[in-house]
Scaffold this active site. Structure first.
Site, PDB file in Angstrom:
ATOM      1  N   ASP A 165      -2.368  10.882  45.181  1.00  0.00           N
ATOM      2  CA  ASP A 165      -1.530   9.761  44.725  1.00  0.00           C
ATOM      3  C   ASP A 165      -1.308   8.774  45.870  1.00  0.00           C
ATOM      4  O   ASP A 165      -1.367   7.554  45.689  1.00  0.00           O
ATOM      5  CB  ASP A 165      -0.189  10.290  44.217  1.00  0.00           C
ATOM      6  CG  ASP A 165       0.710   9.177  43.686  1.00  0.00           C
ATOM      7  OD1 ASP A 165       0.232   8.358  42.886  1.00  0.00           O
ATOM      8  OD2 ASP A 165       1.892   9.123  44.079  1.00  0.00           O
ATOM      9  N   LYS A 189     -11.605  20.990  42.325  1.00  0.00           N
ATOM     10  CA  LYS A 189     -12.936  21.586  42.443  1.00  0.00           C
ATOM     11  C   LYS A 189     -12.961  22.850  43.288  1.00  0.00           C
ATOM     12  O   LYS A 189     -13.673  23.785  42.989  1.00  0.00           O
ATOM     13  CB  LYS A 189     -13.908  20.555  43.043  1.00  0.00           C
ATOM     14  CG  LYS A 189     -14.126  19.323  42.162  1.00  0.00           C
ATOM     15  CD  LYS A 189     -14.895  19.698  40.914  1.00  0.00           C
ATOM     16  CE  LYS A 189     -15.355  18.490  40.133  1.00  0.00           C
ATOM     17  NZ  LYS A 189     -16.106  18.860  38.934  1.00  0.00           N
ATOM     18  N   ARG A 210      -4.011  -7.501  35.817  1.00  0.00           N
ATOM     19  CA  ARG A 210      -3.050  -6.818  36.685  1.00  0.00           C
ATOM     20  C   ARG A 210      -3.363  -5.339  36.883  1.00  0.00           C
ATOM     21  O   ARG A 210      -2.576  -4.609  37.485  1.00  0.00           O
ATOM     22  CB  ARG A 210      -1.644  -6.954  36.087  1.00  0.00           C
ATOM     23  CG  ARG A 210      -1.095  -8.381  36.132  1.00  0.00           C
ATOM     24  CD  ARG A 210       0.317  -8.441  35.596  1.00  0.00           C
ATOM     25  NE  ARG A 210       0.845  -9.787  35.647  1.00  0.00           N
ATOM     26  CZ  ARG A 210       1.413 -10.332  36.723  1.00  0.00           C
ATOM     27  NH1 ARG A 210       1.531  -9.644  37.825  1.00  0.00           N
ATOM     28  NH2 ARG A 210       1.852 -11.568  36.673  1.00  0.00           N
ATOM     29  N   LYS A 211      -4.466  -4.878  36.316  1.00  0.00           N
ATOM     30  CA  LYS A 211      -4.835  -3.463  36.439  1.00  0.00           C
ATOM     31  C   LYS A 211      -5.792  -3.254  37.609  1.00  0.00           C
ATOM     32  O   LYS A 211      -6.814  -3.923  37.706  1.00  0.00           O
ATOM     33  CB  LYS A 211      -5.513  -2.979  35.151  1.00  0.00           C
ATOM     34  CG  LYS A 211      -4.608  -2.971  33.930  1.00  0.00           C
ATOM     35  CD  LYS A 211      -5.375  -2.493  32.705  1.00  0.00           C
ATOM     36  CE  LYS A 211      -4.495  -2.509  31.472  1.00  0.00           C
ATOM     37  NZ  LYS A 211      -5.267  -2.171  30.247  1.00  0.00           N
TER      38      LYS A 211
END
Lengths: 249, 249
Positions: A165, A189, A210-211
């Site tokens: 994150d 994994k 805006r993404k």
């Protein structure tokens, strides 16, 4: 979504990309390969008055493997294409003094940045991240301490998610300045043994309005083991009234 | 995948669903609604010799909101359909003594479960989880402390991912016993203010061979705000040689 954006907007005016450490500490001078950028008055004033500690610099808990990769990444800063991102233990410590004054933000000494909430060096997350703003890439080295345990001897899935994150989110912030995470999807994994140094990299895949779509991986230091891969969608927030920071995309 | 399963299998023999607290402490007796299951010799022996502290029981840092929801969830245990899951600060403390002896596992006092790595009550994660094994559901109440900060005043995305990984993963473990997370996908809907009590619930959506598909949400205590939703894919690991634990699916 609009209600949520409104709720976050005020909080996120100062949740921006961490600045360079502009106050070279004695620790800086030990590591000759660390390049110190030109001093900027506003940040230096904050820096001196608050005596912030930059946790992105090595300490005695860093393994040899961690140090080797930190030095390699630091080498990449010499020509100016990459920059090391300073890291403090409180979110507000990353905030330029101008914004603190503009929004009359109050320091709450009782809070801690999630990744810097353990006092003892080496017990929690140890890391340093480097940004290549022109190529929209981020690279970092992360050491998972013994207080991040999930399965015995291995890092908790939540601690891996936290690093991903951060790796993806900080890059998105460097592009779009004020963002909130909309989605984070992680493929696990291979487990990460506690104490090991892991390389984290992320890149911007595309921007649609805006993404901001970002992806990244966590690999063993020798790049032979893929520990986890992630994609993230970050939404750029509108500027708050009076915010004189960078413009939206 | 096979190589990774092999790598994890030994570690995960003891990474099983946390047991009931079978050592009623003085704190238990304060909360009359907590039902204590029949004592089992092996666990009591471990419990008495190790003097484990069960962190799923209330402490003075829990808000009134947190207490109210803990009491509601505890009420649900009275007819035996739900059970409170004890929580300790070290992964190995969740391990039945039989497995510790069988695999000659060594306690490493230097490690901490990621969610229980802050000593001060109320600064990090405070939580209690309850399991309905028959209906394959889990419900918990989580208080996000000031050391979990991301955006100023709000919980870090990684701390939210950590709670969701736990809420989904513990449920998957209660079904499949030995699992590893293969995928975790989170939609962030609304930020979580530090200090607030949040309800987390998860359910098993389907099981396909060794794959367990789980989903869950984090909502405000009054259920009016959806903070985050997640899906998870967990893979059941094969039994290790000599493992006399529950059989695979």
């Amino acid at each position: 979504m609009l209600r949520n954006v409104s709720r976050l907007r005020k909080a996120l005016i100062q949740w921006t990309i961490p600045r360079h450490d502009l106050c070279p500490s004695p620790a800086d001078r030990v590591f000759q390969s660390v390049s110190i950028p030109p001093v900027q008055k506003a940040v230096v004033r904050l820096c001196h008055s608050e005596k912030r500690k930059d946790y992105s610099l090595p300490n005695s808990s860093w393994s040899q493997e961690m140090m080797e990769h930190f030095n390699k990444l630091t080498e990449m800063t010499k020509d100016g294409t990459w920059q090391r991102l300073s890291s403090y233990r409180n979110t507000l410590e990353h905030t330029p003094e101008g914004l603190i004054k503009q929004y009359n933000l109050k320091k709450d000494e009782g809070t801690r940045l999630f990744l810097r909430n353990i006092d003892e060096e080496g017990k929690g997350f140890e890391y340093a991240m480097f940004l290549n703003k022109q190529e929209k890439k981020l690279a970092g080295v992360f050491q998972f301490g013994p207080y991040l345990e999930g399965p015995p001897g291995f890092a908790h899935g939540g601690s891996i998610a936290t690093v991903l994150d951060t790796t993806l989110g900080i890059l998105a912030m460097s592009i779009a300045f004020r963002v909130m995470t909309a989605n984070l999807s992680i493929n696990y994994k291979s487990p990460i043994p506690l104490g090991s140094a892991v390389m984290g990299t992320s890149k911007v895949d595309r921007i649609e309005g805006r993404k901001v779509f970002v992806s990244g991986v966590l690999q063993s230091a020798d790049r032979k083991i893929l520990h986890a891969e992630a994609t993230g969608l970050f939404i750029q927030l509108p500027k708050a009234p009076g915010d004189d920071g960078p413009s939206p995309l």
